[in-house]
Design an enzyme around this catalytic site. Structure first.
Site, short mmCIF file in Angstrom:
data_model
loop_
_atom_site.label_atom_id
_atom_site.label_comp_id
_atom_site.label_asym_id
_atom_site.label_seq_id
_atom_site.Cartn_x
_atom_site.Cartn_y
_atom_site.Cartn_z
N THR A 16 2.79 0.89 -4.95
CA THR A 16 3.39 -0.13 -5.83
C THR A 16 2.81 -0.06 -7.25
O THR A 16 3.55 -0.05 -8.23
CB THR A 16 3.06 -1.54 -5.29
N GLN A 32 -2.21 10.03 -13.35
CA GLN A 32 -2.89 10.74 -12.26
C GLN A 32 -3.94 9.82 -11.64
O GLN A 32 -4.48 8.93 -12.31
CB GLN A 32 -3.54 12.02 -12.79
N LYS A 50 0.79 -1.24 0.00
CA LYS A 50 0.00 0.00 0.00
C LYS A 50 0.83 1.29 0.00
O LYS A 50 0.32 2.35 0.36
CB LYS A 50 -1.01 0.04 1.17
N HIS A 107 6.98 -7.44 -2.15
CA HIS A 107 6.77 -6.76 -0.87
C HIS A 107 7.73 -7.31 0.19
O HIS A 107 7.57 -7.01 1.38
CB HIS A 107 5.33 -6.95 -0.38
N SER A 133 -4.38 2.95 4.55
CA SER A 133 -4.59 2.32 3.25
C SER A 133 -4.61 0.79 3.39
O SER A 133 -5.43 0.11 2.77
CB SER A 133 -3.48 2.77 2.29
P1 A3P Z 1 -5.10 4.79 -0.74
O1 A3P Z 1 -5.68 3.53 -0.19
O2 A3P Z 1 -4.61 5.71 0.34
O3 A3P Z 1 -6.00 5.48 -1.70
P2 A3P Z 1 -0.34 -0.27 -3.68
O4 A3P Z 1 -0.36 -0.12 -5.16
O5 A3P Z 1 1.02 -0.38 -3.10
O6 A3P Z 1 -1.28 -1.31 -3.23
O7 A3P Z 1 -0.84 1.14 -3.08
C1 A3P Z 1 -2.18 1.52 -3.19
C2 A3P Z 1 -2.30 2.96 -2.72
O8 A3P Z 1 -1.70 3.82 -3.70
C3 A3P Z 1 -3.76 3.38 -2.58
O9 A3P Z 1 -3.79 4.37 -1.57
C4 A3P Z 1 -3.99 3.98 -3.97
O10 A3P Z 1 -5.11 4.82 -4.06
C5 A3P Z 1 -2.68 4.75 -4.15
N1 A3P Z 1 -2.45 5.11 -5.54
C6 A3P Z 1 -2.43 4.32 -6.62
N2 A3P Z 1 -2.25 5.05 -7.73
C7 A3P Z 1 -2.17 6.34 -7.35
C8 A3P Z 1 -2.02 7.59 -8.04
N3 A3P Z 1 -1.94 7.64 -9.34
N4 A3P Z 1 -1.96 8.72 -7.29
C9 A3P Z 1 -2.05 8.68 -5.94
N5 A3P Z 1 -2.22 7.54 -5.24
C10 A3P Z 1 -2.27 6.39 -5.93
#
Ligand code: A3P
Length: 301
Positions: free
Chosen positions: A56, A236, A53, A115, A145
């Protein structure tokens, strides 16, 4: 590469965590351990390493676009990100393992996600001097998250309510272990392993274009300004949330009615979750756990 038919994945009860080499894990990430441990990395591999989270998917998609062009932005039928960037230690019934998917990747370089805490990374990555991109996110937003992710992802342990989850996070008993050791272990590695780029989620939110540029210069990519700008626009939050390649909407064991995978994408959302008492407790534990590392985080921007 064929598209994965994840609907054939048998759903079982939520897994329990157990201690694996000192780290809380579920069997989904240890069942294939011999193959993971002996995985053959290549010198041009790029390992994307994160605590769960921390961003990635975001950095994976940026790298995918930087290396393999803008096709993914335009082609609706492109493979989802979890197939384009295999999750090394994953082993889900009915789906190829992460190591099989990585071995079968036709691309060069291969983008591979993990991870794992630094001490559990297969040694061939270090022997081959593969590049690593690590992304870290401040502990408070990372915890929030992760809580919502565990609520909606049926192959993760049941999180309970926010306070229960937070107490577990403070004890480092989440899947993939303590956040503190993860971010500081990889930070230490950076001091001696020059092929490691250490990035921060908060920097990416603050100025995505600048961080895309940083990635390019660190990886020696001569992507044009126009291309970089196009990629920055395409990654974005709102765009990625609508994009089937990145929004994980095709994964049957994620319940988007509980919480979407692309949830908020903000720095500082922790303020909507932490009570004052929880915040004080958190800060106290944080000070202790992070007293021996120099890595610094921003909890707001
Ligand atoms: P939130 O749950 O705070 O929204 P991972 O890919 O490691 O699982 O991380 C997921 C987190 O990264 C989520 O956070 C997700 O919304 C955020 N995320 C993914 N793409 C994003 C982007 N383009 N801009 C900002 N946050 C992003």
């Amino acid at each position: 590469m064929e598209n994965l038919d994840l609907s054939s994945m048998k759903l079982v009860d939520r897994p329990e965590t157990f201690d694996f080499e000192g780290i809380s894990m579920t069997h989904y990430f240890t069942d294939n351990w011999e193959k993971v441990k002996n995985f053959q990395a290549r010198p041009d591999d790029i390992l994307i390493a994160t605590y769960p989270k921390a961003g990635t998917t975001w950095v994976s998609y940026i790298l995918d676009l930087l290396y393999f062009g803008n096709d993914a932005l335009e082609c609706e039928t492109s493979l989802p990100i979890y197939m384009r960037v295999p999750f090394l230690e994953s082993c889900f019934q009915g789906s190829p393992t992460g190591t099989e998917m990585a071995d079968n990747l036709p691309t060069s370089p291969r983008l591979i996600k993990t991870h794992l805490p630094v001490q559990l990374v297969p040694k061939s990555f270090w022997e081959q001097n593969s590049r690593v991109v690590y992304v870290a996110r401040n502990a408070k937003d990372n915890a929030v998250s992760y809580f919502h992710f565990d609520r909606m992802n049926m192959v993760q342990p049941e999180p309970g309510d926010w306070n229960k989850f937070l107490q577990k996070f403070l004890k480092g008993k989440n899947v993939f272990g303590p956040w503190y050791d993860h971010v500081s272990g990889w930070w230490e590695k950076k001091q001696t392993y020059s092929n490691l780029l250490y990035m921060f989620y908060e920097d990416m939110v603050e100025d995505t274009g600048r961080e895309v540029e940083r990635l390019c210069s660190s990886l020696g990519l001569s992507t044009s300004v126009e291309e970089r700008e196009k990629i920055t626009k395409g990654v974005q939050f709102d765009t990625m949330k609508q994009n089937q390649i990145t929004n994980h909407s095709t994964i049957p064991f994620m319940d988007f009615k509980i919480s979407p995978f692309m949830r908020k994408g903000k720095v500082g959302d922790w303020k909507n979750h932490f009570t004052m008492a929880q915040n004080e407790q958190f800060d106290e534990v944080y000070k202790q756990k992070m007293k021996n590392t120099t890595v610094m985080f921003r909890t707001e921007i």
